[in-house]
Design an enzyme around this catalytic site. Structure first.
Site, PDB file in Angstrom:
ATOM      1  N   CYS A 164      -7.380 -28.713 -88.379  1.00 51.80           N
ATOM      2  CA  CYS A 164      -7.014 -29.792 -87.453  1.00 51.80           C
ATOM      3  C   CYS A 164      -5.717 -29.531 -86.694  1.00 51.80           C
ATOM      4  O   CYS A 164      -5.345 -30.310 -85.818  1.00 51.80           O
ATOM      5  CB  CYS A 164      -6.941 -31.111 -88.210  1.00 51.80           C
ATOM      6  SG  CYS A 164      -8.471 -31.472 -89.091  1.00 51.80           S
ATOM      7  N   HIS A 304      -0.003 -37.512 -86.895  1.00 52.71           N
ATOM      8  CA  HIS A 304      -1.323 -37.024 -87.293  1.00 52.71           C
ATOM      9  C   HIS A 304      -2.180 -38.227 -87.684  1.00 52.71           C
ATOM     10  O   HIS A 304      -3.329 -38.319 -87.275  1.00 52.71           O
ATOM     11  CB  HIS A 304      -1.169 -36.035 -88.452  1.00 52.71           C
ATOM     12  CG  HIS A 304      -2.438 -35.351 -88.823  1.00 52.71           C
ATOM     13  ND1 HIS A 304      -3.171 -34.620 -87.917  1.00 52.71           N
ATOM     14  CD2 HIS A 304      -3.125 -35.290 -90.003  1.00 52.71           C
ATOM     15  CE1 HIS A 304      -4.251 -34.129 -88.516  1.00 52.71           C
ATOM     16  NE2 HIS A 304      -4.241 -34.527 -89.781  1.00 52.71           N
ATOM     17  N   GLU A 315       3.103 -38.555 -94.373  1.00 53.25           N
ATOM     18  CA  GLU A 315       3.683 -38.350 -93.040  1.00 53.25           C
ATOM     19  C   GLU A 315       4.794 -39.355 -92.766  1.00 53.25           C
ATOM     20  O   GLU A 315       5.826 -39.002 -92.182  1.00 53.25           O
ATOM     21  CB  GLU A 315       2.602 -38.444 -91.964  1.00 53.25           C
ATOM     22  CG  GLU A 315       3.111 -38.039 -90.586  1.00 53.25           C
ATOM     23  CD  GLU A 315       2.022 -37.920 -89.542  1.00 53.25           C
ATOM     24  OE1 GLU A 315       2.314 -37.420 -88.438  1.00 53.25           O
ATOM     25  OE2 GLU A 315       0.862 -38.331 -89.816  1.00 53.25           O
ATOM     26  N   LYS A 336      -5.503 -41.557 -82.989  1.00 53.01           N
ATOM     27  CA  LYS A 336      -6.775 -41.371 -83.698  1.00 53.01           C
ATOM     28  C   LYS A 336      -7.418 -42.711 -84.047  1.00 53.01           C
ATOM     29  O   LYS A 336      -8.628 -42.763 -84.299  1.00 53.01           O
ATOM     30  CB  LYS A 336      -6.559 -40.567 -84.976  1.00 53.01           C
ATOM     31  CG  LYS A 336      -6.295 -39.080 -84.774  1.00 53.01           C
ATOM     32  CD  LYS A 336      -6.215 -38.357 -86.103  1.00 53.01           C
ATOM     33  CE  LYS A 336      -5.933 -36.872 -85.936  1.00 53.01           C
ATOM     34  NZ  LYS A 336      -4.529 -36.610 -85.521  1.00 53.01           N
ATOM     35  N   HIS A 341     -10.908 -38.704 -85.147  1.00 55.80           N
ATOM     36  CA  HIS A 341     -10.267 -37.418 -85.420  1.00 55.80           C
ATOM     37  C   HIS A 341     -11.108 -36.302 -84.811  1.00 55.80           C
ATOM     38  O   HIS A 341     -12.206 -36.007 -85.281  1.00 55.80           O
ATOM     39  CB  HIS A 341     -10.133 -37.241 -86.928  1.00 55.80           C
ATOM     40  CG  HIS A 341      -9.268 -36.089 -87.331  1.00 55.80           C
ATOM     41  ND1 HIS A 341      -8.765 -35.171 -86.424  1.00 55.80           N
ATOM     42  CD2 HIS A 341      -8.825 -35.685 -88.551  1.00 55.80           C
ATOM     43  CE1 HIS A 341      -8.048 -34.263 -87.068  1.00 55.80           C
ATOM     44  NE2 HIS A 341      -8.072 -34.557 -88.350  1.00 55.80           N
ATOM     45  N   PHE A 404      -6.498 -28.882 -92.959  1.00 56.69           N
ATOM     46  CA  PHE A 404      -6.911 -28.388 -94.265  1.00 56.69           C
ATOM     47  C   PHE A 404      -6.412 -26.958 -94.447  1.00 56.69           C
ATOM     48  O   PHE A 404      -6.445 -26.151 -93.520  1.00 56.69           O
ATOM     49  CB  PHE A 404      -8.445 -28.384 -94.380  1.00 56.69           C
ATOM     50  CG  PHE A 404      -9.065 -29.735 -94.596  1.00 56.69           C
ATOM     51  CD1 PHE A 404      -8.294 -30.874 -94.758  1.00 56.69           C
ATOM     52  CD2 PHE A 404     -10.446 -29.871 -94.637  1.00 56.69           C
ATOM     53  CE1 PHE A 404      -8.877 -32.119 -94.966  1.00 56.69           C
ATOM     54  CE2 PHE A 404     -11.041 -31.110 -94.844  1.00 56.69           C
ATOM     55  CZ  PHE A 404     -10.259 -32.223 -95.003  1.00 56.69           C
TER      56      PHE A 404
END
Length: 418
Positions: A164, A304, A315, A336, A341, A404
């Site tokens: 991502c 994010h 975060e 998002k 996403h 990831f």
């Protein structure tokens, strides 16, 4: 060696909120959700039956049938976003030195639609029979190749793949190539189209996706206590990054300046972010250092913010640690919550949103937070820009993407001043 300055002169996007950058931005500002029932396959038996799909898209509106057949859906999105950005930047295709124009375009997954289709139609009894376009359609670098071939751009050309964080990595690489004098312009961005049986089924198996099937439009709810996973999106975005003097010589509009980028690794877990946000802290500090900026100079953080139980908390902790008291003066938002996403394309879409926030002095919201849906692990003294866009001066914005494998990438954009 004196590094060159890099500016953004063109934008293009196709997202669940609209098939142009203008439509996407208008949707973000209005707080529109792009989520709805999945239409690309029968999801009736899946744990998650909704996603943020691109609406009303027909590749034949943008390219001929022969070209469309050579491309996976993700590459269609890449070509559409790139075309809008090329036009927006006013690139003179007849007179520019195409040896000095590159394409760095990301995908976290690549041509999963085509992979799935070929495997499904493979006839085990008659023996292997595959399309000669099968491999070129599924590889993650092919979108960059298609864009370069369409326009004849012969500069640096490759893909970045870091889950991502992929398209933020593409922007970071493009930034470095230009400021080092290795290119005059680079089309940087990403595209993704993973709303498939395998894509949704695979993420469902990891319990990564929201299962709020009764209310898709409100399922992506970053920083809310009831969040239960991310909502998958699809689409793409493209930024034209350009060396400042080259842009000034062309007399084109400048959206913003790219101030700096940062990269880091969590070195912690296959899929989960570090609970204390160690990698997130490092990547933001690296971006600030690269930009030669202090936390007090940032006004907006496009987080994010995937709406996952662990990721959102880590975060927030990282932002609070990095920015200190400035954290409470920032606007923070997760776009998002509206686009879903977009996996490998997320960074490019969110960088474009950050650029437009800087240009318009307007912060897009984090939607779907309701009164009382507060997580005791989250500090709500921070301004998450809940539910409604906010006007304010935005001198500079920082955009975060985490992937990831522990891949982290951040980019800082600021108002352009000669």
């Amino acid at each position: 060696m004196e590094l060159k300055r890099v500016v953004v002169t063109g934008l293009g996007a196709i997202t669940p909120l609209g098939n142009t950058i203008h439509e996407t931005w208008e949707g973000l500002v209005r707080g529109v959700s792009g989520a709805g029932p999945i239409t690309q396959f029968d999801a009736a038996k899946f744990k998650t039956r909704f996603a943020c799909e691109v609406k009303g898209f027909d590749p034949l509106q943008y390219m001929d049938r022969k070209e469309a057949r050579k491309c996976d859906r993700y590459a269609h999105f890449a070509l559409v976003a790139a075309e809008e950005a090329v036009v927006d930047a006013g690139i003179d295709l007849e007179n520019e030195n195409k040896d000095r124009i590159g394409v760095i375009f990301a995908a976290g997954i690549g041509g999963i639609h085509s992979f799935e289709d070929e495997v499904r139609t493979y006839n085990h009894e008659l023996g292997p029979k595959f399309s000669p376009f099968f491999i070129p359609k599924i590889i993650a670098d092919i979108a960059a190749g298609h864009i370069s071939m369409k326009y004849g751009f012969r500069g640096p050309n490759f893909a970045t793949v870091s889950a991502c964080a992929s398209s933020t990595n593409a922007i970071a690489d493009a930034f470095d190539y230009i400021r080092l004098g290795k290119a005059d312009m680079i089309l940087a961005g990403g595209a993704e189209a993973a709303i498939t049986i395998v894509g949704v089924g695979g993420f469902n198996a990891m319990n990564a996706l929201s299962t709020c099937n009764d209310s898709p439009e409100t399922a992506s709810r970053p920083f809310s206590a009831s969040r239960d996973g991310f909502v998958m999106g699809e689409g793409g975005a493209c930024l034209v990054l350009e060396e400042l003097e080259h842009a000034l010589a062309r007399g084109v509009k400048i959206y913003a300046e790219v101030a700096g980028t940062g990269l880091s690794a969590d070195a912690y877990h296959l899929t989960a972010s570090h609970p204390d946000g160690l990698g997130a802290k490092l990547v933001m500090r690296n971006a600030l250092s690269d930009a030669g900026m202090q936390p007090e100079e940032i006004d907006y953080v496009n987080v994010h913010g995937t709406s996952t139980p662990v990721g959102d908390i880590s975060e927030v902790r990282a932002i609070t640690d990095v920015f200190g008291e400035q954290a409470y003066k920032l606007n923070i938002s997760s776009t998002k919550s509206m686009t879903g996403h977009l996996l490998g394309a997320a960074g490019a879409v969110e960088a474009a949103a950050s650029i437009l926030a800087v240009q318009n002095d307007l912060i897009p919201p984090t939607i779907n937070h309701t009164e009382g849906d507060d997580d005791p692990e989250i500090d709500y003294k921070l301004n998450f820009t809940f539910n409604k866009a906010q006007k304010r001066e935005v001198r500079a914005a920082l955009s975060n993407t985490f992937g990831f494998g522990g891949h982290n990438a951040s980019v800082i954009v600021k108002k352009f001043k000669k």
